[in-house]
Write an enzyme that holds these catalytic residues in place. Structure first.
Site, PDB file in Angstrom:
ATOM      1  N   TRP A 100     120.518  38.547  -6.059  1.00 57.55           N
ATOM      2  CA  TRP A 100     119.333  39.385  -5.866  1.00 57.55           C
ATOM      3  C   TRP A 100     119.529  40.777  -6.453  1.00 57.55           C
ATOM      4  O   TRP A 100     118.616  41.323  -7.076  1.00 57.55           O
ATOM      5  CB  TRP A 100     118.943  39.457  -4.387  1.00 57.55           C
ATOM      6  CG  TRP A 100     118.585  38.104  -3.854  1.00 57.55           C
ATOM      7  CD1 TRP A 100     119.209  37.415  -2.856  1.00 57.55           C
ATOM      8  CD2 TRP A 100     117.527  37.239  -4.312  1.00 57.55           C
ATOM      9  NE1 TRP A 100     118.622  36.197  -2.672  1.00 57.55           N
ATOM     10  CE2 TRP A 100     117.587  36.056  -3.537  1.00 57.55           C
ATOM     11  CE3 TRP A 100     116.543  37.354  -5.296  1.00 57.55           C
ATOM     12  CZ2 TRP A 100     116.697  34.996  -3.723  1.00 57.55           C
ATOM     13  CZ3 TRP A 100     115.648  36.291  -5.483  1.00 57.55           C
ATOM     14  CH2 TRP A 100     115.737  35.137  -4.699  1.00 57.55           C
ATOM     15  N   ASP A 167     117.483  46.847  -0.564  1.00 59.69           N
ATOM     16  CA  ASP A 167     116.859  45.549  -0.344  1.00 59.69           C
ATOM     17  C   ASP A 167     117.449  44.988   0.955  1.00 59.69           C
ATOM     18  O   ASP A 167     118.613  44.596   0.995  1.00 59.69           O
ATOM     19  CB  ASP A 167     117.161  44.630  -1.540  1.00 59.69           C
ATOM     20  CG  ASP A 167     116.605  43.220  -1.373  1.00 59.69           C
ATOM     21  OD1 ASP A 167     116.038  42.915  -0.305  1.00 59.69           O
ATOM     22  OD2 ASP A 167     116.749  42.421  -2.321  1.00 59.69           O
ATOM     23  N   LYS A 191     112.731  35.921   5.679  1.00 57.89           N
ATOM     24  CA  LYS A 191     114.061  35.691   6.221  1.00 57.89           C
ATOM     25  C   LYS A 191     114.071  36.054   7.709  1.00 57.89           C
ATOM     26  O   LYS A 191     114.288  35.203   8.548  1.00 57.89           O
ATOM     27  CB  LYS A 191     115.125  36.499   5.477  1.00 57.89           C
ATOM     28  CG  LYS A 191     115.678  35.921   4.180  1.00 57.89           C
ATOM     29  CD  LYS A 191     114.698  35.444   3.189  1.00 57.89           C
ATOM     30  CE  LYS A 191     115.271  34.914   1.900  1.00 57.89           C
ATOM     31  NZ  LYS A 191     115.209  35.823   0.768  1.00 57.89           N
TER      32      LYS A 191
HETATM   33  C1  LIG Z   1     115.084  36.060  -0.636  1.00 61.45           C
HETATM   34  C2  LIG Z   1     115.524  37.371  -1.148  1.00 61.45           C
HETATM   35  C3  LIG Z   1     114.837  38.038  -2.185  1.00 61.45           C
HETATM   36  C4  LIG Z   1     113.640  37.438  -2.887  1.00 61.45           C
HETATM   37  O1  LIG Z   1     112.542  37.467  -2.068  1.00 61.45           O
HETATM   38  P1  LIG Z   1     111.109  36.982  -2.587  1.00 61.45           P
HETATM   39  O2  LIG Z   1     110.238  37.379  -1.445  1.00 61.45           O
HETATM   40  O3  LIG Z   1     111.206  35.515  -2.827  1.00 61.45           O
HETATM   41  O4  LIG Z   1     110.791  37.732  -3.828  1.00 61.45           O
HETATM   42  C5  LIG Z   1     115.298  39.280  -2.574  1.00 61.45           C
HETATM   43  N1  LIG Z   1     116.375  39.838  -2.004  1.00 61.45           N
HETATM   44  C6  LIG Z   1     117.060  39.225  -1.020  1.00 61.45           C
HETATM   45  C7  LIG Z   1     118.251  39.909  -0.413  1.00 61.45           C
HETATM   46  C8  LIG Z   1     116.662  37.979  -0.553  1.00 61.45           C
HETATM   47  O5  LIG Z   1     117.339  37.372   0.422  1.00 61.45           O
END
Ligand SMILES: *Cc1c(COP(=O)(O)O)cnc(C)c1O
Length: 355
Positions: A100, A167, A191
Site C-alpha cells: 500500500w 494511511d 477493514k
Molecule cells: C486495503 C488498504 C488500502 C486500499 O484500500 P481501498 O479502499 O481498496 O482503496 C490502502 N491502504 C491500506 C493500509 C489498506 O489496508
C-alpha cells in the site's frame, strides 16, 4: 458458528449488521429504505452528523482538524494527498513498508517530487524501518501505520517536526492516537470501520493552503469541508453502517477498551505461534501487528490440510495474501477473543495430528 478472519472487506459486529438490515427495510421510521432516500433528508443529515461526532469523540479530535467521509477508497487518497498538500518546488518523504505504501509512492510521483527515505523491502517488508534521518525541509512524511498484507505495525510513530500523513486503513479505531501529530489521516472503511465504499479523512485545516486552481472540484478537500461531506452524493449506506459500528465501539468503551481486548487477542495468537512447533511468524517481534497476524508453516506441504481443518471449525479467511504466502488471521475490533481462542485450539489440534 463462523469466525471471519478475512482481511477486508472484513468482520462487523453481528448487531451492527442486524441494525443495518432493518434500515434497508425501513429507515428511521420513514417507511422507506436507507437505499432510496435523499442524502439531504434530515434523517440522513443527522446520520452524517452523528458519524462526525463519533469520530471526534473516539479519537479525541479538537477544532484544528476536520472530519470527512468521502468515496473512492483509500487508494484515491494516494492522489488527493499530494494534490492538496504538496506545493510546487517542495518535496514529500515517504516510508515504503509494503504494497500500500508503494502504491501511495507511485501515485504521489505523478504529482510531485517524492523521496523514499526508508524502506523494508530488503526483507520482504517483515519489519518497520526506524532511526532514519528526516530532513526538516519535507512538506510532509507519509507512513502506513499498519501493513495489512505483511502484518507489521508502527508501535510508535516517527519523532519529527515534519507533518505526518498516515494511511490508517487497517488499524484506525484499534488504539488511541495523538491526533496533534498528524496533518492528515485517511482510512478506507472496510477493514476496521464499516463496509467498503466510505473513506474517512481527518485533516488539519491549516494544512490546506494550496491553490486549488488546477484541481477538479471533487479532488479538493476544501469543497468537501464546505459541503460537510455532501459536496456530491456521499456513500450513504456505507456511512450509515460505519456510524452504527462507531456507536457500537463507543458503547463498548471506545478505543482504550478495544485496545485492551485487541492486545489480549494478539498476545494469545502470537503466543501460540511462538509455542507451536509447526508454525512461525516471519515478522520482527517488536513490529508485530495487532490487526493482521501473518504466519507460516515450517512445512508448506501441510497448507491445504491446515486450511481444511480451519474450515471444519468454522474459521474462514485465513489464507495468506499471494505476495507473502502462508496464512493471515485478521483480528480487527469486531473479532471476539473467542474467535482467536478457537483458531489457537485448531493450531494445537493440528500440531497433535501432524507434529
Ligand atoms: C486495503 C488498504 C488500502 C486500499 O484500500 P481501498 O479502499 O481498496 O482503496 C490502502 N491502504 C491500506 C493500509 C489498506 O489496508
Amino acid at each position: 458458528m463462523k469466525y471471519n478472519f478475512y482481511a477486508g472487506p472484513a468482520i462487523l459486529p453481528r448487531e451492527v449488521i442486524e441494525e443495518a438490515s432493518q434500515a434497508v427495510l425501513n429507515f428511521s421510521n420513514m417507511g422507506l429504505s436507507i437505499l432510496e432516500i435523499s442524502h439531504r433528508s434530515k434523517e440522513f443529515v443527522s446520520v452524517m452528523e452523528e458519524a462526525y461526532d463519533l469520530v471526534q469523540q473516539l479519537l479525541n479530535i479538537g477544532n484544528d482538524h476536520t472530519v470527512l467521509f468521502l468515496g473512492g477508497g483509500a487508494s484515491t487518497q494516494f492522489s488527493m494527498v499530494p494534490l492538496n498538500l504538496l506545493h510546487a518546488g517542495r518535496k514529500a518523504a515517504y516510508v515504503d513498508t509494503g504494497t500500500w505504501s508503494s502504491k501511495a509512492i507511485r501515485d504521489g510521483r505523478t504529482y510531485g517530487d517524492i523521496d523514499i527515505i526508508a524502506s523494508s523491502k530488503d526483507k520482504n517488508y517483515a519489519y518497520i524501518p526506524k532511526g532514519y534521518p528526516i530532513d526538516s525541509s519535507y512538506q510532509y512524511l507519509h507512513i502506513t501505520s499498519n501493513n495489512t498484507i505483511y502484518g507489521t505495525q508502527y508501535k510508535a510513530f516517527p519523532e519529527t517536526n515534519v507533518p505526518l500523513v498516515c494511511d490508517m486503513s487497517s488499524d484506525i479505531f484499534s488504539r488511541p492516537i495523538d491526533i496533534n501529530k498528524f496533518d492528515l489521516i485517511y482510512a478506507g472503511a472496510q477493514k476496521n470501520m464499516g463496509p467498503a465504499g466510505a473513506t474517512l479523512v481527518i485533516v488539519r485545516k491549516s494544512a490546506l493552503t494550496k491553490s486549488s486552481d488546477l484541481l477538479g472540484a471533487t479532488l479538493d478537500y476544501n469543497n468537501h469541508i464546505k459541503g460537510k461531506s455532501m459536496y456530491n452524493t456521499p456513500p450513504v449506506f456505507p456511512v450509515f453502517v460505519s456510524m452504527l459500528n462507531l456507536r457500537w465501539l463507543k458503547k463498548n468503551g471506545g478505543v482504550e477498551a478495544i485496545q485492551a481486548i485487541n492486545t489480549q487477542k494478539s498476545n494469545l495468537l502470537y503466543g501460540e505461534l511462538d509455542r507451536n512447533g509447526l508454525f512461525y511468524s516471519h515478522v520482527a517481534h517488536e513490529d508485530r501487528s495487532d490487526m493482521n497476524v501473518s504466519f507460516h508453516l515450517h512445512n508448506p506441504e501441510l497448507t491445504d490440510a491446515f486450511l481444511e481443518m480451519c474450515k471444519s471449525a468454522g474459521i474462514l479467511g485465513v489464507a495468506g495474501h499471494r505476495s507473502v504466502g502462508g496464512f493471515r488471521a485478521s483480528i480487527y475490533n469486531a473479532m471476539p477473543l473467542e474467535g482467536v481462542r478457537v483458531l489457537t485450539e485448531v493450531m494445537q489440534a493440528f500440531e497433535a495430528s501432524h507434529g
